[in-house]
Design a protein around this motif. Structure first.
Motif, mmCIF file in Angstrom:
data_model
loop_
_atom_site.group_PDB
_atom_site.id
_atom_site.type_symbol
_atom_site.label_atom_id
_atom_site.label_comp_id
_atom_site.label_asym_id
_atom_site.label_seq_id
_atom_site.Cartn_x
_atom_site.Cartn_y
_atom_site.Cartn_z
ATOM 1 N N LEU A 87 14.350 20.850 16.030
ATOM 2 C CA LEU A 87 13.444 21.654 16.789
ATOM 3 C C LEU A 87 12.880 20.473 17.760
ATOM 4 C CD1 LEU A 87 11.860 24.195 14.091
ATOM 5 C CD2 LEU A 87 13.768 24.450 15.810
ATOM 6 N N ASP A 88 13.449 20.033 18.822
ATOM 7 C CA ASP A 88 13.243 19.011 19.480
ATOM 8 C C ASP A 88 13.285 18.983 20.970
ATOM 9 O OD1 ASP A 88 16.016 19.014 19.740
ATOM 10 O OD2 ASP A 88 16.176 16.833 19.400
ATOM 11 N N ASP A 89 12.970 20.483 21.363
ATOM 12 C CA ASP A 89 13.081 20.781 23.028
ATOM 13 C C ASP A 89 11.981 20.023 23.678
ATOM 14 O OD1 ASP A 89 15.386 22.046 22.593
ATOM 15 O OD2 ASP A 89 14.539 24.091 22.585
ATOM 16 N N VAL A 90 12.073 19.858 24.842
ATOM 17 C CA VAL A 90 11.001 19.322 25.777
ATOM 18 C C VAL A 90 11.278 20.112 27.092
ATOM 19 C CG1 VAL A 90 9.957 17.565 26.943
ATOM 20 C CG2 VAL A 90 11.119 16.790 24.741
ATOM 21 N N CYS A 91 9.998 20.795 27.533
ATOM 22 C CA CYS A 91 10.053 21.530 28.662
ATOM 23 C C CYS A 91 8.919 20.822 29.479
ATOM 24 C CB CYS A 91 9.925 23.011 28.401
ATOM 25 S SG CYS A 91 9.855 23.990 29.910
ATOM 26 N N PHE B 131 9.482 10.311 20.112
ATOM 27 C CA PHE B 131 8.745 9.786 21.297
ATOM 28 C C PHE B 131 9.842 8.972 22.236
ATOM 29 C CE2 PHE B 131 4.901 10.432 18.895
ATOM 30 C CZ PHE B 131 4.149 10.865 19.906
ATOM 31 N N ALA B 132 11.024 8.670 21.727
ATOM 32 C CA ALA B 132 11.989 8.041 22.692
ATOM 33 C C ALA B 132 12.610 9.169 23.677
ATOM 34 C CB ALA B 132 13.310 7.737 21.789
ATOM 35 N N LYS B 133 12.579 10.546 23.127
ATOM 36 C CA LYS B 133 13.110 11.583 23.910
ATOM 37 C C LYS B 133 11.912 12.145 24.778
ATOM 38 C CE LYS B 133 15.270 16.241 23.796
ATOM 39 N NZ LYS B 133 15.765 17.157 22.982
ATOM 40 N N LEU B 134 10.757 12.053 24.292
ATOM 41 C CA LEU B 134 9.667 12.678 25.172
ATOM 42 C C LEU B 134 9.315 11.770 26.205
ATOM 43 C CD1 LEU B 134 7.367 14.645 25.639
ATOM 44 C CD2 LEU B 134 5.987 13.546 23.964
ATOM 45 N N ASN B 135 9.222 10.382 25.836
ATOM 46 C CA ASN B 135 8.910 9.458 26.915
ATOM 47 C C ASN B 135 9.781 9.274 28.022
ATOM 48 O OD1 ASN B 135 6.328 8.706 25.631
ATOM 49 N ND2 ASN B 135 7.144 7.036 24.487
ATOM 50 N N SER B 136 11.075 9.326 27.521
ATOM 51 C CA SER B 136 12.238 9.300 28.784
ATOM 52 C C SER B 136 12.118 10.465 29.710
ATOM 53 C CB SER B 136 13.361 9.415 28.072
ATOM 54 O OG SER B 136 13.607 8.219 27.131
ATOM 55 N N ALA B 137 11.794 11.790 28.969
ATOM 56 C CA ALA B 137 11.858 13.196 29.846
ATOM 57 C C ALA B 137 10.384 13.070 30.692
ATOM 58 C CB ALA B 137 11.534 14.016 28.819
ATOM 59 N N LEU B 138 9.475 12.389 30.143
ATOM 60 C CA LEU B 138 8.140 12.252 31.102
ATOM 61 C C LEU B 138 8.242 11.225 32.384
ATOM 62 C CD1 LEU B 138 5.413 12.437 28.353
ATOM 63 C CD2 LEU B 138 5.982 14.452 29.874
ATOM 64 N N ALA B 139 9.061 10.130 31.937
ATOM 65 C CA ALA B 139 9.130 9.026 32.821
ATOM 66 C C ALA B 139 9.685 9.542 34.171
ATOM 67 C CB ALA B 139 9.742 7.739 32.205
ATOM 68 N N GLY C 285 3.423 7.121 20.252
ATOM 69 C CA GLY C 285 3.690 6.118 19.221
ATOM 70 C C GLY C 285 4.507 5.022 19.805
ATOM 71 N N GLU C 286 4.338 3.951 19.054
ATOM 72 C CA GLU C 286 5.034 2.663 19.501
ATOM 73 C C GLU C 286 6.490 2.729 18.916
ATOM 74 O OE1 GLU C 286 2.435 -0.143 17.688
ATOM 75 O OE2 GLU C 286 0.821 0.176 18.998
ATOM 76 N N CYS C 287 6.787 3.442 17.870
ATOM 77 C CA CYS C 287 8.049 3.519 17.341
ATOM 78 C C CYS C 287 8.805 4.647 17.893
ATOM 79 C CB CYS C 287 8.011 3.821 16.022
ATOM 80 S SG CYS C 287 9.600 4.068 15.048
ATOM 81 N N PRO C 288 9.865 4.495 18.494
ATOM 82 C CA PRO C 288 10.721 5.550 19.339
ATOM 83 C C PRO C 288 11.218 6.741 18.317
ATOM 84 C CG PRO C 288 12.152 3.593 19.209
ATOM 85 C CD PRO C 288 10.719 3.153 18.616
ATOM 86 N N ASP C 289 11.413 6.664 17.080
ATOM 87 C CA ASP C 289 11.981 7.135 16.068
ATOM 88 C C ASP C 289 10.979 8.317 15.475
ATOM 89 O OD1 ASP C 289 14.649 6.175 16.773
ATOM 90 O OD2 ASP C 289 14.358 4.723 14.871
ATOM 91 N N ASN D 215 7.190 2.807 29.323
ATOM 92 C CA ASN D 215 8.249 2.935 28.521
ATOM 93 C C ASN D 215 8.781 1.333 28.237
ATOM 94 O OD1 ASN D 215 7.778 5.504 28.432
ATOM 95 N ND2 ASN D 215 9.719 6.234 29.301
ATOM 96 N N ASP D 216 8.877 0.576 29.276
ATOM 97 C CA ASP D 216 9.609 -0.733 29.145
ATOM 98 C C ASP D 216 8.310 -1.382 28.415
ATOM 99 O OD1 ASP D 216 11.949 -0.202 30.056
ATOM 100 O OD2 ASP D 216 11.575 -1.025 32.165
ATOM 101 N N LEU D 217 7.323 -1.465 28.755
ATOM 102 C CA LEU D 217 6.279 -2.338 28.177
ATOM 103 C C LEU D 217 5.994 -1.891 26.715
ATOM 104 C CD1 LEU D 217 3.688 -2.920 31.155
ATOM 105 C CD2 LEU D 217 5.225 -4.413 30.134
ATOM 106 N N ASN D 218 5.937 -0.656 26.379
ATOM 107 C CA ASN D 218 5.808 -0.141 25.080
ATOM 108 C C ASN D 218 6.814 -0.839 24.064
ATOM 109 O OD1 ASN D 218 4.201 1.780 23.475
ATOM 110 N ND2 ASN D 218 6.073 3.001 23.140
#
Length: 536
Positions: A120-124, A140-148, A157-161, A337-340
């Protein structure tokens, strides 16, 4: 298309044929026929012991936790969760909910039925309104990529998983929290499935007591979090930096102690600019620059992120750069994202295991909040104790608080640690059982050392098994109100685990203790199921 050849029908048929070959003792608690019935209703799927994927699917992030659930239900839609809850309750089998499986005390799994919501990992994202609707299993890998893509941000979080589901319910600290608050402070509303399968919305105006409780009250207490709506922040490139002090000679230790004293006098609480986010670490590293030049040695490391221009960021950290013994490893203007990633992984990972190490280590950790100033002797003692670690994998860090973390009222939500100067954390890690005892002894010794400095509180996203009076440590005087909210939304105590919300030990039947002025009245109101109610 002929329905009998649909993907689901073919998959279910294969599952049933495989289950029919399994040992009948696997179905003592839940009959085989009942599992067939549940699987036929699910869009997701069930995994049983004996299935080829079971041994991998049962595992958590930390291999020290080795649970063997009776079955795993992978949920694909909200309705799958209701089917799983009904299956557990009809069979009187205990259940656990897992999003990412990163709980530091292993509460993401257990015996009985494991309800996995990672799909259940949708992002809108509504970029114009600056609002994101995020599924509980979203990493957070998916959320941060979508927001970027939209230059938008929420503290994460600092951990992407790590998934948002457990993270937000424990507060949620990240490298922009001093600037924008804890992750839970940015929640507009939540959709939550209660134990009876009905869905409620929790917001400032709807079931406000649940909204208050689930922002800090931790997961697995009130219901299953389905989605979160976040208020987003505009965020372009930010300034990151890394300073380091060796810890080899007496002079090195004097310099590092002086650096900690300078950080305390110039960068803590009201001295910390809201744009400046700092993490101080003690860690073993194989060098200072890009090349591995020696066996891992201990260092004091001060790193952070400035939300603003490079010029302003450099000015903010200049006093630290001028301290005796300070070495600037790097500064950089880049995306969050890169600095995180870079802040904890460049030039070497923290902790550092070596490029050849492919096995996941076992881990234990403890958190202690500090509100008062430490004297020079206490800072030096912390350094001296750390370098006595039984192996080079121990990792100490201080997450600095202040700014937007500390600006809300203490009981504005169930994340109550609003007066802390920093959260001090020690991680110990090991690769074989022979290393475990000395690592655990080292961790317990650190807890004893921190006792005079500790304010009695613990970050609830870093729970530890065996913690006495955990409720007071995680929630302070909000524990009584949390208990009342739990009894309202989970009256049959369907959601249970070792460190669930419970009455305070000091006054198990006492009055509602501090919270927002509106909270007692909200608790007395009936649950509002609104238009989102789902009848069983």
């Amino acid at each position: 298309m002929l329905l009998q050849f649909s993907h689901k029908r073919l998959r279910d048929r294969a599952l049933f044929e495989r289950w029919d070959q399994l040992d009948s003792r696997l179905f003592d608690r839940i009959p085989r026929e009942r599992l067939h019935e549940a699987q036929a209703q699910l869009l997701g799927h069930i995994v049983l012991p004996g299935d080829p994927e079971y041994d991998e699917d049962r595992k958590l992030f930390n291999p020290v936790f080795d649970s063997y659930p009776d079955l795993i239900v992978y949920c694909a839609v909200d309705g799958d969760i209701a089917i799983a809850l009904r299956l557990a309750q009809d069979s009187t089998v205990p259940f656990t909910v897992r999003s990412g499986g990163h709980c530091t005390a292993g509460f993401s799994a257990g015996r009985g039925l494991l309800i996995d919501v990672s799909n259940l990992d949708d992002v809108c994202i509504d970029a114009n309104a600056r609002v994101a609707t995020v599924g509980t299993g979203c990493t957070f890998a998916k959320l941060n990529s979508a927001l970027a893509h939209y230059d938008l941000h929420v503290p994460g979080g600092e951990c992407p998983d790590v998934c948002i589901g457990g993270y937000v319910q424990g507060g949620g600290y990240g490298f922009t929290s001093v600037t924008f608050g804890m992750n839970c402070d940015n929640v507009i509303d939540m959709r939550v499935m209660l134990a009876d399968g009905r869905i409620v919305v929790a917001s400032k105006t709807l079931n406000a007591d649940l909204w208050w409780a689930m922002r800090g009250g931790t997961g697995g207490n009130f219901g299953v979090l389905l989605t979160v709506r976040y208020r987003l922040r505009l965020l372009g490139d930010v300034f990151g930096w890394a300073l380091i002090w060796p810890l080899q000679t007496d002079h090195d230790f004097e310099n590092a102690t002086g650096a900690l004293m300078a950080l305390q006098s110039g960068y803590m609480l009201d001295k910390l600019r809201q744009a400046l986010n700092i993490q101080v670490s003690l860690c073993w590293q194989p060098g200072i620059g890009l090349e591995t030049i020696h066996a891992a040695r201990p260092f004091l490391m001060v790193r952070g992120l400035y939300v603003g221009t490079q010029a302003d960021g450099e000015k903010a950290i200049q006093p630290l750069c001028e301290l005796p013994g300070a070495i600037t490893q790097w500064t950089r203007m880049d995306s969050f994202n890169d600095l995180n990633v870079r802040l904890l992984d460049y030039p070497f990972s923290m902790p550092w295991f070596g490029a050849e190490q492919a096995t996941m280590p076992c881990e234990d950790k403890a958190s202690r909040y500090v509100t008062r100033a430490l004297d020079e002797r206490e800072w030096r003692g912390l350094l001296d104790y750390f370098v006595s670690s039984p192996n080079p994998y121990s990792y100490f860090y201080m997450e600095f608080y202040g700014g937007a973390i500390n600006s809300p009222a203490e009981y504005d939500n169930a994340f109550v640690h609003r007066r802390a100067a920093f959260n001090a954390v020690l991680d110990v890690l090991w690769f074989n059982e022979g290393e475990r005892e000395p690592c655990e002894r080292f961790l317990n010794g650190w807890i004893e050392y921190m006792a005079p400095m500790w304010n009695g509180e613990i970050y609830q996203n870093y729970p530890r098994l065996g913690q006495s009076d955990y409720g007071a440590c995680y929630w302070g005087e909000a524990q009584g109100s949390l208990d009342r909210v739990k009894r309202k939304y989970d009256p049959q105590a369907a959601f249970t685990f070792a460190q669930q919300v419970c009455p305070p030990l000091s006054s198990p039947h006492g009055p509602v203790i501090p919270g927002p002025s509106w909270l007692p009245q909200a608790i007395e109101q009936p649950i509002d199921y609104g238009q989102s109610a789902v009848n069983r």
